[in-house]
Write a protein that holds these residues in place. Structure first.
Motif, mmCIF file in Angstrom:
data_model
loop_
_atom_site.group_PDB
_atom_site.id
_atom_site.type_symbol
_atom_site.label_atom_id
_atom_site.label_comp_id
_atom_site.label_asym_id
_atom_site.label_seq_id
_atom_site.Cartn_x
_atom_site.Cartn_y
_atom_site.Cartn_z
ATOM 1 N N ILE A 118 45.978 99.817 -50.368
ATOM 2 C CA ILE A 118 44.835 99.463 -50.268
ATOM 3 C C ILE A 118 43.675 100.451 -49.291
ATOM 4 O O ILE A 118 44.799 100.849 -47.946
ATOM 5 C CB ILE A 118 43.901 97.967 -49.603
ATOM 6 C CG1 ILE A 118 44.443 96.976 -50.663
ATOM 7 C CG2 ILE A 118 42.260 97.949 -49.262
ATOM 8 C CD1 ILE A 118 43.961 96.113 -50.378
ATOM 9 N N GLY A 119 43.494 101.651 -49.507
ATOM 10 C CA GLY A 119 42.571 102.657 -49.467
ATOM 11 C C GLY A 119 43.248 103.777 -48.719
ATOM 12 O O GLY A 119 44.035 104.213 -48.180
ATOM 13 N N GLY A 120 44.318 103.368 -49.842
ATOM 14 C CA GLY A 120 46.051 104.467 -49.639
ATOM 15 C C GLY A 120 47.029 104.888 -48.553
ATOM 16 O O GLY A 120 47.566 105.324 -47.985
ATOM 17 N N ARG A 121 46.646 103.381 -47.558
ATOM 18 C CA ARG A 121 46.956 103.253 -46.443
ATOM 19 C C ARG A 121 47.893 101.769 -46.720
ATOM 20 O O ARG A 121 48.653 101.574 -45.141
ATOM 21 C CB ARG A 121 45.992 103.503 -45.785
ATOM 22 C CG ARG A 121 47.099 103.662 -44.102
ATOM 23 C CD ARG A 121 45.635 104.113 -42.923
ATOM 24 N NE ARG A 121 45.999 103.840 -41.751
ATOM 25 C CZ ARG A 121 45.590 104.820 -40.509
ATOM 26 N NH1 ARG A 121 44.980 105.350 -41.810
ATOM 27 N NH2 ARG A 121 46.243 105.125 -39.610
ATOM 28 N N TYR A 122 46.601 100.726 -46.688
ATOM 29 C CA TYR A 122 47.469 99.543 -46.352
ATOM 30 C C TYR A 122 47.992 98.361 -47.420
ATOM 31 O O TYR A 122 47.763 98.767 -48.028
ATOM 32 C CB TYR A 122 46.304 98.198 -45.752
ATOM 33 C CG TYR A 122 45.501 99.258 -44.928
ATOM 34 C CD1 TYR A 122 46.090 99.616 -43.286
ATOM 35 C CD2 TYR A 122 44.387 100.259 -44.558
ATOM 36 C CE1 TYR A 122 45.683 99.807 -41.974
ATOM 37 C CE2 TYR A 122 43.740 100.833 -43.799
ATOM 38 C CZ TYR A 122 44.227 100.943 -43.002
ATOM 39 O OH TYR A 122 43.455 101.321 -41.464
ATOM 40 N N ARG A 161 50.953 104.212 -42.535
ATOM 41 C CA ARG A 161 50.676 105.324 -41.786
ATOM 42 C C ARG A 161 51.976 105.571 -41.188
ATOM 43 O O ARG A 161 52.287 106.372 -39.682
ATOM 44 C CB ARG A 161 50.285 106.381 -42.011
ATOM 45 C CG ARG A 161 49.236 106.516 -43.606
ATOM 46 C CD ARG A 161 48.144 107.994 -43.033
ATOM 47 N NE ARG A 161 47.418 107.300 -44.462
ATOM 48 C CZ ARG A 161 46.213 107.734 -44.437
ATOM 49 N NH1 ARG A 161 45.474 108.018 -43.510
ATOM 50 N NH2 ARG A 161 46.057 107.970 -45.851
ATOM 51 N N LEU A 162 50.742 104.249 -40.070
ATOM 52 C CA LEU A 162 51.274 103.750 -38.647
ATOM 53 C C LEU A 162 52.771 102.773 -38.605
ATOM 54 O O LEU A 162 53.356 102.784 -37.595
ATOM 55 C CB LEU A 162 50.377 103.102 -37.595
ATOM 56 C CG LEU A 162 49.134 104.645 -38.179
ATOM 57 C CD1 LEU A 162 48.127 103.515 -36.917
ATOM 58 C CD2 LEU A 162 49.749 105.777 -37.010
ATOM 59 N N GLU A 163 53.117 102.400 -39.499
ATOM 60 C CA GLU A 163 53.811 102.017 -39.583
ATOM 61 C C GLU A 163 53.942 100.912 -38.148
ATOM 62 O O GLU A 163 54.893 99.995 -37.820
ATOM 63 C CB GLU A 163 56.006 102.523 -39.469
ATOM 64 C CG GLU A 163 55.819 103.821 -40.230
ATOM 65 C CD GLU A 163 57.297 104.044 -40.504
ATOM 66 O OE1 GLU A 163 57.638 104.297 -39.150
ATOM 67 O OE2 GLU A 163 57.509 104.998 -40.905
#
Length: 53
Positions: A4-8, A29-31
């Motif tokens: 979702i949103g390229g991140r979640y 990204r932040l793991e």
């Protein structure tokens, strides 16, 4: 499951209410684990009141 949103990445639904659902997710990204609120889509059909007058 796609991001979702390229991140979640959604993992599991935590709870739901009248307007949204809350999901446990991972920020890739932040793991780290985060909570994501997903709004519920409500379809409302408008009626033409001129036809009933």
């Amino acid at each position: 499951m796609p991001l979702i949103g390229g991140r979640y990445r959604l993992i599991a639904e935590v709870g739901t209410g009248g307007m949204a659902s809350v999901w446990r997710a991972v920020d890739v990204r932040l793991e780290r684990t985060v909570a994501i609120t997903v709004a519920t889509v409500i379809a409302v059909l408008a009626t033409d009141r001129a036809d009933t007058a």
